[in-house]
Design a protein around this motif. Structure first.
Motif, PDB file in Angstrom:
ATOM      1  N   MET A 173      66.434  82.231  64.203  1.00 60.23           N
ATOM      2  CA  MET A 173      65.440  82.963  64.485  1.00 60.23           C
ATOM      3  C   MET A 173      65.475  84.084  65.764  1.00 60.23           C
ATOM      4  O   MET A 173      65.064  84.271  66.281  1.00 60.23           O
ATOM      5  N   ARG A 174      66.658  82.063  66.909  1.00 60.24           N
ATOM      6  CA  ARG A 174      66.686  83.017  68.166  1.00 60.24           C
ATOM      7  C   ARG A 174      67.323  84.055  68.118  1.00 60.24           C
ATOM      8  O   ARG A 174      67.031  85.568  69.072  1.00 60.24           O
ATOM      9  N   ALA A 175      68.299  84.275  66.814  1.00 58.67           N
ATOM     10  CA  ALA A 175      68.922  85.450  66.865  1.00 58.67           C
ATOM     11  C   ALA A 175      68.604  86.096  66.493  1.00 58.67           C
ATOM     12  O   ALA A 175      68.817  87.750  66.525  1.00 58.67           O
ATOM     13  N   ALA A 176      67.712  86.608  65.571  1.00 58.73           N
ATOM     14  CA  ALA A 176      66.852  87.109  64.795  1.00 58.73           C
ATOM     15  C   ALA A 176      65.872  88.150  66.146  1.00 58.73           C
ATOM     16  O   ALA A 176      65.849  89.323  66.126  1.00 58.73           O
ATOM     17  N   ALA A 177      65.124  87.236  67.020  1.00 60.22           N
ATOM     18  CA  ALA A 177      64.532  87.559  67.884  1.00 60.22           C
ATOM     19  C   ALA A 177      65.270  88.610  68.987  1.00 60.22           C
ATOM     20  O   ALA A 177      64.738  89.792  69.627  1.00 60.22           O
ATOM     21  N   GLN A 178      66.270  88.481  69.355  1.00 64.83           N
ATOM     22  CA  GLN A 178      67.415  88.818  70.401  1.00 64.83           C
ATOM     23  C   GLN A 178      67.869  90.175  69.715  1.00 64.83           C
ATOM     24  O   GLN A 178      67.866  90.974  70.341  1.00 64.83           O
ATOM     25  N   ASN A 179      68.587  90.114  68.457  1.00 70.71           N
ATOM     26  CA  ASN A 179      68.690  91.598  68.004  1.00 70.71           C
ATOM     27  C   ASN A 179      68.845  91.154  66.103  1.00 70.71           C
ATOM     28  O   ASN A 179      69.587  90.926  65.877  1.00 70.71           O
ATOM     29  N   ALA A 182      71.537  93.014  63.975  1.00 69.65           N
ATOM     30  CA  ALA A 182      73.127  92.908  64.004  1.00 69.65           C
ATOM     31  C   ALA A 182      72.713  91.343  63.596  1.00 69.65           C
ATOM     32  O   ALA A 182      73.134  90.699  62.782  1.00 69.65           O
ATOM     33  N   ALA A 183      71.374  90.307  63.243  1.00 72.10           N
ATOM     34  CA  ALA A 183      71.649  89.331  62.798  1.00 72.10           C
ATOM     35  C   ALA A 183      71.286  89.440  60.802  1.00 72.10           C
ATOM     36  O   ALA A 183      72.185  88.302  60.615  1.00 72.10           O
ATOM     37  N   GLU A 184      71.260  90.776  61.180  1.00 78.04           N
ATOM     38  CA  GLU A 184      71.090  91.331  59.264  1.00 78.04           C
ATOM     39  C   GLU A 184      72.326  91.056  58.851  1.00 78.04           C
ATOM     40  O   GLU A 184      73.018  91.059  57.905  1.00 78.04           O
ATOM     41  N   LEU A 185      73.090  92.393  59.999  1.00 75.79           N
ATOM     42  CA  LEU A 185      75.081  91.893  59.563  1.00 75.79           C
ATOM     43  C   LEU A 185      75.395  91.022  59.308  1.00 75.79           C
ATOM     44  O   LEU A 185      76.527  90.335  58.344  1.00 75.79           O
ATOM     45  N   GLY A 187      74.023  88.209  58.347  1.00 74.43           N
ATOM     46  CA  GLY A 187      73.908  87.834  56.553  1.00 74.43           C
ATOM     47  C   GLY A 187      72.645  86.716  56.381  1.00 74.43           C
ATOM     48  O   GLY A 187      71.954  85.847  55.957  1.00 74.43           O
ATOM     49  N   PHE A 188      71.807  86.839  57.303  1.00 76.80           N
ATOM     50  CA  PHE A 188      70.289  86.095  57.753  1.00 76.80           C
ATOM     51  C   PHE A 188      69.144  87.103  57.116  1.00 76.80           C
ATOM     52  O   PHE A 188      69.141  87.492  56.856  1.00 76.80           O
ATOM     53  N   ASN A 189      68.687  86.114  56.429  1.00 77.35           N
ATOM     54  CA  ASN A 189      67.515  86.213  55.899  1.00 77.35           C
ATOM     55  C   ASN A 189      65.807  86.696  57.374  1.00 77.35           C
ATOM     56  O   ASN A 189      65.594  85.936  57.247  1.00 77.35           O
ATOM     57  N   VAL A 190      65.921  88.196  56.761  1.00 72.25           N
ATOM     58  CA  VAL A 190      65.612  87.994  58.912  1.00 72.25           C
ATOM     59  C   VAL A 190      64.216  87.883  58.561  1.00 72.25           C
ATOM     60  O   VAL A 190      63.068  87.367  59.022  1.00 72.25           O
TER      61      VAL A 190
END
Length: 295
Positions: A173-179, A182-185, A187-190
């Motif tokens: 979640m913190r990674a998705a919040a920052q970018n 990049a989180a999608e690249l 492989g995170f399910n944003v």
């Protein structure tokens, strides 16, 4: 002011601060991850309180109160999780997402409020925690439910902080919040992570609503005041960080408690708004905020 009166007002402000922190941190999490302001947050507080009231009617007593609080939080997490896919997800790629989120969350707030009135009626209700214990502190008798609400609020906030810092989902979640890109690249399910953030906001709002509903009467529209207080807290403290509203909530709670004592109930909101405006004039990002968005 006598010493015992000062202690009583101070503790009342700290208890208020704990509840405000629970409410405000949900707004902060949603804003930090989704970049939108959730105007349905006050309705989450109200719905959580009503769900807990309904359960407590079937299971009275302290154990029933604990069960009602737990089930209300679980229900509201699932409710917020699912609601995200209905009112935010369809518009997240729109260039007007901020405006659309205002419209959809306001619509959701109205629907929830009218749904509460349809199901439970317009009459005021109060959750009975059945906790009559009082604790003597500096010659002042403090209600057990006040101390319980503060303790639970602090534990919930610490638990949420640990979840965001230590768990895999929290770090994602913190990674998705920052970018987000990049989180999608990576492989995170944003979309899932954003829904979790919305669910967390609803759950913390529900927990605050349970204790507010045990301290005062609730009605279908009572979520407007928690929304206003949450808004003051996150703007005063800074909305771009997870911890900033927590610090600000206790300041706002203490200021409100002393404002009510010295000026009266109706002048307290004016004092809080004046304080918020003064802080924004000096530090636009909030008292504890900074210009970098992070959980």
């Amino acid at each position: 002011m006598a010493v015992d009166t000062f202690i009583f007002v101070l503790i009342s402000g700290i208890v208020l601060g704990g509840l405000y922190a629970l409410m405000a941190v949900g707004l902060s999490v949603v804003w930090t991850t989704l970049d939108v302001f959730n105007f349905a947050h006050g309705a989450f507080v109200a719905l959580g309180a009503y769900v807990a009231w309904q359960i407590s009617q079937a299971a009275p007593g302290p154990a029933g109160f604990v069960l009602a609080a737990a089930l209300s939080v679980a229900f509201m997490f699932a409710f917020g999780f699912c609601l995200h896919f209905g009112i935010i997800k369809p518009f997240e790629r729109s260039p007007n997402i901020v405006l659309l989120a205002v419209i959809t969350t306001l619509a959701a707030s109205s629907i929830i409020e009218n749904g509460i009135q349809l199901i439970w009626g317009p009459r005021e209700k109060q959750i009975d925690p059945s906790i009559d214990m009082r604790v003597d502190f500096g010659g002042v008798a403090i209600a057990g439910i006040d101390l319980l609400s503060l303790a639970v609020a602090l534990l919930a906030l610490v638990g949420l902080a640990v979840f965001l810092k230590r768990s895999a989902t929290g770090r994602a979640m913190r990674a998705a919040a920052q970018n987000r890109e990049a989180a999608e690249l990576m492989g995170f399910n944003v979309a899932f992570l954003f829904a979790v953030a919305f669910g967390i906001a609803a759950a913390t709002a529900a927990l605050a609503g349970v204790f507010i509903g045990s301290l005062r009467f609730i009605n279908p529209s009572f979520g407007a005041d928690p929304l206003m207080k949450s808004l003051i807290v996150v703007i005063f403290g800074g909305v771009a960080q997870f911890t900033s509203p927590i610090y600000a909530a206790f300041i706002i709670g203490i200021v409100e408690a002393f404002s009510i004592y010295f000026l009266g109930l109706y002048w307290a909101p004016a004092v809080l708004f004046a304080l918020m405006i003064a802080v924004l004039m000096i530090k636009p990002e909030g008292l504890f905020g900074n210009r970098q968005k992070t959980l």
